[in-house]
Design an enzyme around this catalytic site. Structure first.
Site, short mmCIF file in Angstrom:
data_model
loop_
_atom_site.label_atom_id
_atom_site.label_comp_id
_atom_site.label_asym_id
_atom_site.label_seq_id
_atom_site.Cartn_x
_atom_site.Cartn_y
_atom_site.Cartn_z
CE1 TYR A 140 -2.95 3.16 0.69
CE2 TYR A 140 -2.04 3.20 2.91
CZ TYR A 140 -2.78 3.79 1.91
OH TYR A 140 -3.36 5.01 2.11
CE LYS A 151 -2.96 6.03 -1.84
NZ LYS A 151 -3.90 7.00 -2.39
NE ARG A 194 -3.51 -3.84 10.68
CZ ARG A 194 -4.36 -2.80 10.58
NH1 ARG A 194 -5.66 -3.01 10.53
NH2 ARG A 194 -3.90 -1.57 10.57
N1 UDP Z 1 -5.93 -1.84 15.15
C1 UDP Z 1 -6.33 -2.71 16.15
N2 UDP Z 1 -7.56 -3.29 16.07
C2 UDP Z 1 -8.44 -3.04 15.06
C3 UDP Z 1 -8.03 -2.15 14.04
C4 UDP Z 1 -6.79 -1.57 14.12
O1 UDP Z 1 -5.58 -2.97 17.10
O2 UDP Z 1 -9.54 -3.61 15.03
C5 UDP Z 1 -4.65 -1.16 15.25
C6 UDP Z 1 -3.75 -1.36 14.03
O3 UDP Z 1 -2.97 -2.52 14.17
C7 UDP Z 1 -2.92 -0.08 14.06
C8 UDP Z 1 -3.88 0.98 14.64
O4 UDP Z 1 -4.90 0.22 15.31
O5 UDP Z 1 -1.84 -0.21 14.93
C9 UDP Z 1 -4.53 1.85 13.60
O6 UDP Z 1 -5.03 1.01 12.58
P1 UDP Z 1 -5.99 1.50 11.45
O7 UDP Z 1 -6.34 0.28 10.63
O8 UDP Z 1 -7.12 2.26 12.04
O9 UDP Z 1 -5.14 2.53 10.59
P2 UDP Z 1 -3.69 2.38 9.87
O10 UDP Z 1 -2.71 2.98 10.85
O11 UDP Z 1 -3.44 0.96 9.56
O12 UDP Z 1 -3.85 3.23 8.66
#
Ligand code: UDP
Length: 323
Positions: free
Chosen positions: A141, A145, A276
Site C-alpha cells: 500500500y 502511493k 498485524r
Molecule cells: N488496530 C487494532 N484493532 C483493530 C483495528 C486496528 O488494534 O480492530 C490497530 C492497528 O494494528 C494499528 C492501529 O490500530 O496499529 C490503527 O489502525 P488502522 O487500521 O485504524 O489505521 P492504519 O494505521 O493501519 O492506517
C-alpha cells in the site's frame, strides 16, 4: 473553482466534497462505487459513475466537464490486504492513476491534489515525521502511493502538471451528514464504536508487544474536516509539493479504546491478538511545512473531540449508508 473529485463517494472524499460545496465551489464526483456509496455524495454535487481503470471513461468525463482542478482520493487503502494482494494495490493505485494523469494532460487540466499517506515512510528513524525523512515503505500500500508521488514529479517536470501530495496520517471523525462506512471495516475507531453499538462483541488489539509505553501501536489521528481544509488550501497552491498531514499528537490503541469508553459510556471488551503484518509501531506527523507554506492549522487537536464526532455519526447512522 470547478473541482473534479475522483473517489468523492468514499470516506475522505465525501467530506471534502461537502466542504468544497459549503465554500461555494462547483463539484463533479467521479467514482466506481466499489468502496464508496452513492448516498455519501452530497446532493449539491454532480455525479459520474466511472472507473479509472477504463481510460476512456475518465477521459470522456474530464473532456466533458473541463474542471479547474482534480482531487484524487480513489484508491485501495488497507495495509493488511495489500500484504496479501499486492497486485490489486499496484494496479488500482498506480496503473489506474496513470490513466487519470494522462486524461488530465489530454483535457488540459493542470492541477491535482493527491491523497498520499504516511505509510510511504515505513518505520521512521525518528518521530515526528517531517518531509525530509527517507521514504521506505514496508507494505505494498505505502509503496504504491510512493510510486505515484514519484510519477507526479515527472508529470510536473515534463508536462507542467502542478500537484500537491498530502500524506495523511490517520483520518478519523465525521460531520453531521457524512462519516466512515467501509464495506470491510478494518480501522480502529469505527471498529471500537461498532462494539459500543453492540454490533461486534469485542475489539481485537493487534499487537501488545511493540516498543511503546503500553505495548500497542501509536498513531496520529486527524479530523476529517482538518484534512478536507488542507485539500482546499492545496488546490490553490502555486508550487508542486508534498506535505505530511497530522496533528502532531500520538495515541496508542489502548488510549483510543479508553477514550471511546469515556465518550460512549459503554463497556468495550477487548481481546489481545498478534501483530498485524505491515504495521509500524509509531507514526506521528510533523506538519510544520504545510502550516508554514499554505497556512493550514488543525482545529481538532483533541482526540476526544474527533471520537465524539464519529460517535454522533455512528449513533445517527448505525447501519452506515445502508448499502
Ligand atoms: N488496530 C487494532 N484493532 C483493530 C483495528 C486496528 O488494534 O480492530 C490497530 C492497528 O494494528 C494499528 C492501529 O490500530 O496499529 C490503527 O489502525 P488502522 O487500521 O485504524 O489505521 P492504519 O494505521 O493501519 O492506517
Amino acid at each position: 473553482m470547478k473541482i473534479f473529485v475522483v473517489g468523492g463517494a468514499g470516506y475522505i472524499g465525501s467530506i471534502c466534497v461537502e466542504l468544497l460545496l459549503d465554500e461555494k465551489h462547483e463539484v463533479v464526483v467521479f467514482d466506481n462505487l466499489t468502496e464508496g456509496h452513492r448516498l455519501s455524495v452530497d446532493e449539491r454535487a454532480a455525479f459520474i459513475g466511472g472507473d479509472l481503470s477504463r481510460r476512456e471513461e475518465i477521459s470522456k468525463a474530464l473532456q466533458e466537464t473541463k474542471p479547474d482542478a482534480v482531487m484524487h482520493f480513489a484508491a485501495n487503502a488497507l495495509v493488511g490486504e495489500s500484504m496479501e494482494n499486492p497486485s490489486k494495490y499496484f494496479r488500482n493505485n498506480v496503473c489506474a492513476g496513470i490513466n487519470l494523469l494522462d486524461a488530465m494532460r489530454d483535457a488540459g487540466v493542470g492541477r491535482l491534489v493527491f491523497s498520499s499517506t504516511c505509510a510511504t515512510f515505513g518505520p521512521p528513524e525518528r518521530v515526528p515525521i517531517d518531509e525530509t525523512l527517507p521514504q521506505r515503505p514496508i507494505n505494498p500500500y505505502g509503496e504504491s502511493k510512493l510510486l505515484f508521488e514519484k510519477i507526479l514529479r515527472w508529470y510536473d517536470e515534463i508536462h507542467g502538471l502542478k500537484y500537491v501530495a498530502l500524506r495523511y496520517f490517520n483520518a478519523a471523525g465525521a460531520t453531521e451528514k457524512f462519516g466512515e462506512d467501509h464495506r470491510c471495516e478494518t480501522h480502529l475507531i469505527p471498529n471500537v464504536l461498532k462494539v459500543a453499538l453492540g454490533q461486534k462483541p469485542q475489539v481485537e488489539i493487534y499487537g501488545t508487544d511493540y516498543e511503546t509505553p503500553d505495548g500497542t501501536c501509536i498513531r496520529d489521528y486527524i479530523h476529517i474536516l482538518d484534512l478536507s481544509r488542507a485539500h482546499i488550501l492545496a488546490v490553490g497552491a502555486k508550487e508542486s509539493a508534498c506535505y505530511n498531514l497530522g496533528t502532531g499528537g500520538g495515541s496508542s490503541v489502548r488510549e483510543v479504546i479508553d477514550i471511546c469508553r469515556e465518550v460512549t459510556g459503554r463497556e468495550i471488551p477487548v481481546v489481545e491478538k498478534p501483530r498485524r503484518p505491515g504495521d509500524p509501531p509509531r507514526l506521528i506527523a510533523a506538519s510544520e511545512k504545510i502550516k508554514r507554506e499554505l497556512g493550514w492549522q488543525p482545529k481538532f487537536e483533541d482526540l476526544r473531540a474527533i471520537i465524539e464526532s464519529a460517535w454522533k455519526w455512528h449513533q445517527k447512522f448505525p447501519k452506515g449508508y445502508g448499502d
